[in-house]
Write a protein that holds these residues in place. Structure first.
Motif, PDB file in Angstrom:
ATOM      1  N   LEU A  35       0.822  -1.204   0.000  1.00 35.68           N
ATOM      2  CA  LEU A  35       0.000   0.000   0.000  1.00 35.68           C
ATOM      3  C   LEU A  35       0.855   1.252   0.000  1.00 35.68           C
ATOM      4  O   LEU A  35       0.543   2.233  -0.692  1.00 35.68           O
ATOM      5  CB  LEU A  35      -0.944  -0.003   1.206  1.00 35.68           C
ATOM      6  CG  LEU A  35      -2.122  -0.979   1.144  1.00 35.68           C
ATOM      7  CD1 LEU A  35      -2.856  -1.003   2.472  1.00 35.68           C
ATOM      8  CD2 LEU A  35      -3.081  -0.592   0.022  1.00 35.68           C
ATOM      9  N   ALA A  38       2.238   1.655  -3.480  1.00 33.05           N
ATOM     10  CA  ALA A  38       1.193   2.076  -4.413  1.00 33.05           C
ATOM     11  C   ALA A  38       0.813   3.536  -4.190  1.00 33.05           C
ATOM     12  O   ALA A  38       0.539   4.266  -5.148  1.00 33.05           O
ATOM     13  CB  ALA A  38      -0.031   1.182  -4.264  1.00 33.05           C
ATOM     14  N   ALA A  39       0.782   3.964  -2.923  1.00 31.92           N
ATOM     15  CA  ALA A  39       0.452   5.368  -2.635  1.00 31.92           C
ATOM     16  C   ALA A  39       1.514   6.299  -3.207  1.00 31.92           C
ATOM     17  O   ALA A  39       1.199   7.371  -3.746  1.00 31.92           O
ATOM     18  CB  ALA A  39       0.310   5.566  -1.127  1.00 31.92           C
ATOM     19  N   ARG A  42       1.034   6.367  -6.970  1.00 35.52           N
ATOM     20  CA  ARG A  42      -0.167   7.131  -7.331  1.00 35.52           C
ATOM     21  C   ARG A  42       0.085   8.630  -7.179  1.00 35.52           C
ATOM     22  O   ARG A  42      -0.359   9.424  -8.014  1.00 35.52           O
ATOM     23  CB  ARG A  42      -1.335   6.687  -6.457  1.00 35.52           C
ATOM     24  CG  ARG A  42      -2.674   7.169  -6.969  1.00 35.52           C
ATOM     25  CD  ARG A  42      -3.800   6.604  -6.122  1.00 35.52           C
ATOM     26  NE  ARG A  42      -5.090   6.939  -6.679  1.00 35.52           N
ATOM     27  CZ  ARG A  42      -5.725   6.244  -7.602  1.00 35.52           C
ATOM     28  NH1 ARG A  42      -5.167   5.145  -8.076  1.00 35.52           N
ATOM     29  NH2 ARG A  42      -6.899   6.616  -8.059  1.00 35.52           N
ATOM     30  N   LEU A 440      -5.873   1.557  -4.569  1.00 39.93           N
ATOM     31  CA  LEU A 440      -4.432   1.731  -4.707  1.00 39.93           C
ATOM     32  C   LEU A 440      -3.769   0.559  -5.422  1.00 39.93           C
ATOM     33  O   LEU A 440      -2.891   0.753  -6.264  1.00 39.93           O
ATOM     34  CB  LEU A 440      -3.791   1.919  -3.325  1.00 39.93           C
ATOM     35  CG  LEU A 440      -4.069   3.243  -2.608  1.00 39.93           C
ATOM     36  CD1 LEU A 440      -3.513   3.200  -1.193  1.00 39.93           C
ATOM     37  CD2 LEU A 440      -3.463   4.410  -3.380  1.00 39.93           C
TER      38      LEU A 440
END
Length: 643
Positions: A35, A38-39, A42, A440
């Motif tokens: 996570l 992915a954050a 992003r 995400l």
């Protein structure tokens, strides 16, 4: 690595092929780390998108304008004139959703039903249907409408669009535009042609900067191939060609497994990538440019693997998000295979086995889920199998759909949508569900079988296959074991499904959900055999056997036993999604049972009947023949700790 050896005391000629345990902690993953990564990605993409949309960045994409397309590479994905007609009528049914627009209007002005649909729309892979329609009709309507759509796109999204300018979308669009160049550029006026070529060069310059940060997996290969095509087919593009080929070779080394399968374990991805590579190889050869060795090697490995996934009807097996494949696409790929041989028997790195004898051909999923970043379309179908008899499919998985919405997609990924054992109506692999996590990371697999093993024995009597997975060990403390035997005539398939207590349970940490999970006692289970909708099913009055009649006239009888007695068999409704964009009503054979004291065992058999007695099958013993002990023992494995 595959170990081959003869067992002492066995008949000469019998051979054991062992696919060793594969551990895939990436499929379960560390959610916190995933996570966080992915954050960051992003956030990076959001900042880059804001910068890319500015006037200042747009000025950096200016440069020399190509004066023509040097080459139109072959479009190996067959088109359909009927699909072009549907699009002209405003029925934009693409992967990711459905949209109805007024006939003749531009779909780019409509609100997309999903991001996936928008990517497909802006990727222009549907342009091939208009090429086919133009070639099969005497009029010029298809050409004019296709050119109008291209002009509309350049006018509305040609400078920037958050979805249309993603690297994988640009890669697909440039590939489609050059492959269908004769449709969209030949015979056009100077202003349109100059605008089109200038915009293609603009897209190519941007793609050269962002192709390497495309999402992992097939999207990054698509971006690299699009960049290579832009350099190959547009004048003054030799630097982009070199950069695209370099990125492509790197990704092929990462994503194409030694046995030729794709890391996603998706046969449709296998076909799509192979078609693009073959088109690129032919285009390079036409320009008399040496094809890089990694590209040649990938094609040489992937083509036999595509043949491995092919059923008797010439279409793909349905595993891990695959569909049957576009009509004619598999033939287009295999006709370019110089070594036209029979499919091999097992793919240890991809995690599949193939059994073939007489009229029967069987493909079995014997692998764990792919690593998390490549598992967005993976299914919970471990140890499921499909079977065809001649050119007719008989036992199938339900397939996959990207058109009917997320609920259909989630249902098709469940274990119950596959021809295998389902414990307590629970899937053997679990997909990511949380809204933030799913936003995400995408719909990847987060929990599933960590230990999957298969053994194969062959001799003059037939082929034995023994498999097991621990996808239910965490929730139920049980291991699913499946044994198959296909006779040398291909007219007798025997199977055994069993559940056994896991003596090496997974060890979880207190902060993990399964640490506090209480293992239920004696859960129910079902063994499902989904039947192709073209077959007819008849259940005996005593509910102890089933007759399946295939379109080719063959009859097959199914029987099952548990604990020495007959099993009650039921026929339930099913659905077939093999085409990927439509549903077909189907039926499934269901054998139900319950675990008793941590164990359960069901023997079943399929036997081919002659066409003369298919309507009146004889009652025959369905016991399994004596199978060799393949020493598949999960109890010998040490306990595992989950990260």
């Amino acid at each position: 690595m595959v170990e081959t050896r003869a067992r002492p005391g066995e008949a000469k000629g019998r051979e054991e092929r062992r696919t060793p345990v594969r551990r895939t902690p990436a499929s379960a993953g560390n959610r916190t780390i995933d996570l966080a990564g992915a954050a960051i990605i992003r956030t990076r993409d959001a900042l880059l998108a804001r910068a890319f949309g500015t006037w200042a960045y747009g000025q950096t994409l200016r440069g020399p304008m190509p004066d023509h397309m040097v080459l139109y590479p072959p479009e190996l994905r067959p088109g359909r004139a009927s699909a072009a007609d549907a699009l002209f009528q405003g029925r934009w049914f693409l992967p990711g959703g459905q949209l109805r627009a007024p006939g003749g209007s531009s779909p780019f002005a409509a609100d997309p039903p999903s991001e996936r649909w928008a990517e497909e729309l802006h990727g222009f892979s549907w342009l091939r249907h208009f090429t086919t329609a133009h070639e099969t009709n005497t009029g010029d309507t298809a050409r004019r409408y296709a050119q109008k759509l291209v002009a509309d796109w350049i006018s509305n999204e040609g400078n920037w669009h958050s979805v249309a300018w993603r690297p994988q979308v640009i890669g697909r669009r440039l590939t489609s535009w050059v492959a269908n160049g004769a449709l969209i550029i030949d015979g056009t006026e100077l202003v349109y042609r100059s605008t089109l070529l200038r915009n293609m060069a603009r897209q190519a310059r941007h793609l050269a900067r962002v192709a390497a940060i495309a999402p992992a997996g097939e999207p990054r290969i698509t971006a690299a191939i699009g960049l290579a095509f832009s350099g190959l087919c547009l004048s003054e593009g030799h630097k982009r060609l070199a950069k695209g080929l370099k990125l492509l070779c790197r990704e092929l080394d990462r994503q194409i497994l030694p046995d030729g399968g794709h890391v996603s374990r998706n046969p449709s991805a296998q076909l799509s990538i192979l078609l693009d590579l073959l088109s690129l190889r032919d285009a390079l050869s036409a320009r008399r440019i040496e094809v890089p060795k990694p590209v040649r090697d990938a094609i040489d490995r992937m083509t036999p693997m595509l043949r491995f996934f092919r059923h008797g009807d010439g279409k793909l097996a349905l595993f891990n998000g695959s569909t049957e494949g576009p009509e004619g696409a598999i033939d287009a790929a295999l006709t370019r295979d110089d070594a036209k041989g029979r499919p091999f028997g097992f793919a240890p790195h991809s995690g599949y086995q193939r059994l073939a004898a007489g009229p029967a051909s069987i493909v079995v999923d014997t692998g764990p889920p792919p690593p998390g970043a490549f598992s967005h379309e993976a299914h919970a179908g471990c140890l499921s199998f499909e079977m065809s008899a001649g050119r007719a499919r008989m036992i199938v998985n339900c397939g996959a759909t990207k058109v009917l919405g997320p609920d259909w997609e989630a249902a098709s990924r469940a274990t119950a949508a596959h021809s295998t054992l389902v414990l307590a109506d629970t899937s053997s692999a679990r997909m990511l569900k949380g809204k933030i996590s799913r936003r995400l990371l995408g719909p990847r697999v987060m929990e599933g079988p960590a230990e999957v093993e298969s053994r194969r024995n062959e001799n003059e009597a037939g082929v034995w296959l023994e498999m097991a997975h621990d996808g239910y060990a965490g929730l139920f403390g049980l291991v699913h074991r499946r044994r198959l035997f296909l006779s040398a005539t291909g007219e007798d398939l025997r199977g055994e499904d069993s559940l056994e207590t896991s003596v090496s349970p997974r060890r979880f940490k207190p902060w993990q959900r399964l640490y506090w999970h209480r293992v239920p006692e004696d859960p129910d289970f079902t063994i499902r055999f989904h039947i192709h909708p073209d077959a007819r099913i008849s259940l005996a009055h005593d509910r102890t056997n089933v007759l399946v009649l295939l379109p080719n006239g063959d009859g097959w009888q199914f029987r099952a036993r548990a604990g020495g007695g007959e099993c009650e068999i039921a026929i339930e409704e099913s659905v077939y999604l093999g085409s990927g964009d439509t549903t077909r009503r189907a039926e499934q054979i269901v054998v139900a049972g319950r675990v008793f004291r941590g164990e359960a065992r069901v023997n079943w058999a399929w036997r081919r009947l002659s066409t003369r007695n298919a309507g009146h099958p004889k009652r025959e013993d369905a016991d399994l023949p004596e199978l060799p002990d393949l020493d598949l023992d999960f109890g010998k494995m040490p306990p595992r700790e989950e990260a």
